[in-house]
Design a protein around this motif. Structure first.
Motif, mmCIF file in Angstrom:
data_model
loop_
_atom_site.group_PDB
_atom_site.id
_atom_site.type_symbol
_atom_site.label_atom_id
_atom_site.label_comp_id
_atom_site.label_asym_id
_atom_site.label_seq_id
_atom_site.Cartn_x
_atom_site.Cartn_y
_atom_site.Cartn_z
ATOM 1 N N PRO A 62 0.788 -1.142 -0.041
ATOM 2 C CA PRO A 62 0.081 -0.083 0.130
ATOM 3 C C PRO A 62 0.740 1.026 0.019
ATOM 4 O O PRO A 62 0.315 2.405 -0.545
ATOM 5 N N ALA A 63 2.114 1.091 0.479
ATOM 6 C CA ALA A 63 2.967 2.543 0.467
ATOM 7 C C ALA A 63 3.416 2.905 -0.877
ATOM 8 O O ALA A 63 4.068 3.867 -0.850
ATOM 9 N N THR A 64 3.446 1.813 -1.860
ATOM 10 C CA THR A 64 4.323 2.413 -2.924
ATOM 11 C C THR A 64 3.125 2.093 -4.387
ATOM 12 O O THR A 64 2.096 1.356 -4.077
ATOM 13 N N THR A 65 3.534 2.401 -5.210
ATOM 14 C CA THR A 65 2.630 2.454 -6.642
ATOM 15 C C THR A 65 3.344 1.136 -7.516
ATOM 16 O O THR A 65 2.756 0.697 -8.369
ATOM 17 N N LYS A 79 7.036 13.875 -2.787
ATOM 18 C CA LYS A 79 7.683 13.922 -1.551
ATOM 19 C C LYS A 79 7.235 12.674 -0.867
ATOM 20 O O LYS A 79 5.922 12.883 -0.254
ATOM 21 N N PRO A 80 7.994 11.540 -0.779
ATOM 22 C CA PRO A 80 7.250 10.295 -0.391
ATOM 23 C C PRO A 80 6.969 10.247 1.304
ATOM 24 O O PRO A 80 7.548 11.158 1.937
ATOM 25 N N LYS A 81 5.964 9.862 1.584
ATOM 26 C CA LYS A 81 5.580 9.667 3.083
ATOM 27 C C LYS A 81 6.658 8.718 3.694
ATOM 28 O O LYS A 81 7.434 8.116 3.233
ATOM 29 N N PRO A 82 6.532 8.867 5.074
ATOM 30 C CA PRO A 82 7.494 7.998 5.970
ATOM 31 C C PRO A 82 7.456 6.524 5.859
ATOM 32 O O PRO A 82 8.257 5.674 6.008
ATOM 33 N N GLU A 83 6.134 5.847 5.325
ATOM 34 C CA GLU A 83 5.813 4.699 5.146
ATOM 35 C C GLU A 83 6.551 4.286 3.871
ATOM 36 O O GLU A 83 7.115 2.988 3.966
ATOM 37 N N PHE A 84 6.806 4.941 3.045
ATOM 38 C CA PHE A 84 7.683 4.653 1.926
ATOM 39 C C PHE A 84 8.926 4.618 2.360
ATOM 40 O O PHE A 84 9.571 3.568 1.944
ATOM 41 N N TYR A 85 9.711 5.368 2.803
ATOM 42 C CA TYR A 85 10.891 5.346 3.180
ATOM 43 C C TYR A 85 11.337 4.004 4.311
ATOM 44 O O TYR A 85 12.131 3.283 3.983
ATOM 45 N N SER A 110 5.702 12.239 -9.306
ATOM 46 C CA SER A 110 6.029 10.824 -8.799
ATOM 47 C C SER A 110 7.697 10.819 -8.433
ATOM 48 O O SER A 110 8.338 11.828 -8.706
ATOM 49 N N ALA A 111 7.993 10.109 -7.441
ATOM 50 C CA ALA A 111 9.475 9.688 -7.054
ATOM 51 C C ALA A 111 9.550 8.400 -7.126
ATOM 52 O O ALA A 111 8.842 7.782 -6.771
ATOM 53 N N ALA A 112 10.954 7.942 -7.457
ATOM 54 C CA ALA A 112 11.560 6.453 -7.585
ATOM 55 C C ALA A 112 12.771 6.288 -7.013
ATOM 56 O O ALA A 112 13.588 7.186 -7.091
ATOM 57 N N ILE A 113 12.993 5.164 -6.631
ATOM 58 C CA ILE A 113 14.351 4.964 -6.144
ATOM 59 C C ILE A 113 14.806 3.528 -6.636
ATOM 60 O O ILE A 113 13.900 2.388 -6.487
ATOM 61 N N ALA A 114 15.944 3.342 -7.036
ATOM 62 C CA ALA A 114 16.365 1.967 -7.585
ATOM 63 C C ALA A 114 17.801 1.669 -6.340
ATOM 64 O O ALA A 114 18.693 2.254 -6.575
ATOM 65 N N VAL A 115 17.783 0.424 -5.798
ATOM 66 C CA VAL A 115 19.006 0.217 -4.619
ATOM 67 C C VAL A 115 19.432 -1.197 -5.360
ATOM 68 O O VAL A 115 18.619 -1.985 -5.409
ATOM 69 N N SER A 116 20.743 -1.079 -5.727
ATOM 70 C CA SER A 116 21.270 -2.470 -6.246
ATOM 71 C C SER A 116 22.693 -2.288 -5.610
ATOM 72 O O SER A 116 23.337 -1.501 -4.965
#
Length: 155
Positions: A58-61, A84-90, A144-150
């Motif tokens: 629910p915190a992400t699309t 600006k994402p919500k704290p749940e997203f972080y 929107s905002a997005a992050i990729a972690v690798s």
């Protein structure tokens, strides 16, 4: 005659064990998706396609677990509909990254927060950074905002 019978019996037994079906070994990426589902509340595992497992929360699309390939070991891609994402997203991205890359949650939360908050007037809307041997790539658009972690294969 009994030695011939023993020899044939052992031969049949060896052939039967060689031809028996082997137990199915689950893919490491599928195991990782199952581990994420069991440790993060509200996370659902979707379809697997093209070396990626689609997840939902629910915190992400958008939430995708990229499986290992030639460039990186694993990758987590998360997106949200707000600039600006919500704290749940972080929290979700940090917890999932901590499970995937076996790093403490506090460290991944700090890295994710730094990457997303660094986007703005000075650094622009496309930020790449490294934190605790993780590659983080943050982008944002007007909505929107997005992050990729690798993590690379050489680390």
């Amino acid at each position: 005659m009994t030695s011939l019978r023993r020899c044939l019996t052992s031969l049949y037994l060896a052939a039967a064990t060689m031809l028996a079906p082997l137990p199915a070994l689950a893919d490491r990426c599928d195991d990782l998706a199952g581990q994420l589902k069991s440790q993060i509340d509200g996370l659902h595992v979707g379809k697997t396609a093209a070396n990626a497992i689609f997840l939902s929360h629910p915190a992400t699309t958008q939430l995708i677990l990229g499986c290992p390939n030639r460039k990186f070991t694993n990758e987590l891609i998360a997106g949200t509909d707000s600039r600006k994402p919500k704290p749940e997203f972080y929290d979700l991205v940090a917890r999932a990254s901590a499970i995937i890359f076996t790093i403490p949650v506090a460290d991944t939360l700090k890295g994710v927060t730094r990457c997303i908050k660094r986007m703005g007037l000075l650094h622009g809307d496309d930020v790449q950074m490294r934190y605790r041997r993780l590659n983080m790539h943050c982008t944002r658009t007007k909505t929107s905002a997005a992050i990729a972690v690798s993590r690379g294969n050489d680390e």
